[in-house]
Design an enzyme around this catalytic site. Sequence first.
Site: not given
Length: 297
Positions: A149, A171, A253
């Site tokens: 992402h 992801d 992230s």
Amino acid sequence: MTFKRFSPLSSTSRYARLLAVASGLVAAAALATPSAVAAPEAESKATVSQLADASSAILAADVAGTAWYTEASTGKIVLTADSTVSKAELAKVSNALAGSKAKLTVKRAEGKFTPLIAGGEAITTGGSRCSLGFNVSVNGVAHALTAGHCTNISASWSIGTRTGTSFPNNDYGIIRHSNPAAADGRVYLYNGSYQDITTAGNAFVGQAVQRSGSTTGLRSGSVTGLNATVNYGSSGIVYGMIQTNVCAEPGDSGGSLFAGSTALGLTSGGSGNCRTGGTTFYQPVTEALSAYGATVL
């Protein structure tokens, strides 16, 4: 990276089960009366196939802000719901399992499940920041793994150029280093030291783990579930995630999840924060390595 309903972490848990129990009172009653009393049969647990069907039913219910995994050993589905999930939405999930042998356990998580955009160290593009997961080699060329992402945002990053990305469903993403000499096979621990990473492996429930990210640094916790499905709402759904109680915040992230010298995962998303705690999800790194034909440096 911004927390949404169950969403990934970029800028780089499930449920009540009723058991039928034959108590000692049954045996006592049998002794007290001339006729024998048969003990009730124990309720059989859901099979792997039935658990898979139940998981598909929850997926079809499509309630954003939920994440779940199955436990074959207990016949349970463990579902975690973030703070945006209403009682009516939880009822929708329960109704989806009507008639199923799978037992549902529901847990609540503070805040929203969301992807976090904001080796652990920062990588940037435009106004977004994520974290580097692990430096790897692809046919002898230095690359970096991070969250998909994150790499979906742009092809151009502070450390190089994106050569692959996969989100949603998975992801993970990969960036080719513009300066290969800068690719360090270690993970930064945010205390002036580094952890050598020599191999990649698969996580297991109860495993003690650490996470490194550019927003909150080094954090510790344990693995609480495997093969979790996470519904990030409008951001999409991801499958096969590692679930933990390690906190994370936007910007973490893509960061590293590891145990000692073993790489385990890439930070995807979650809820909560590092003041009050949270629930987080990670892309298994072995899948990303296999997808790109990569090995850890």
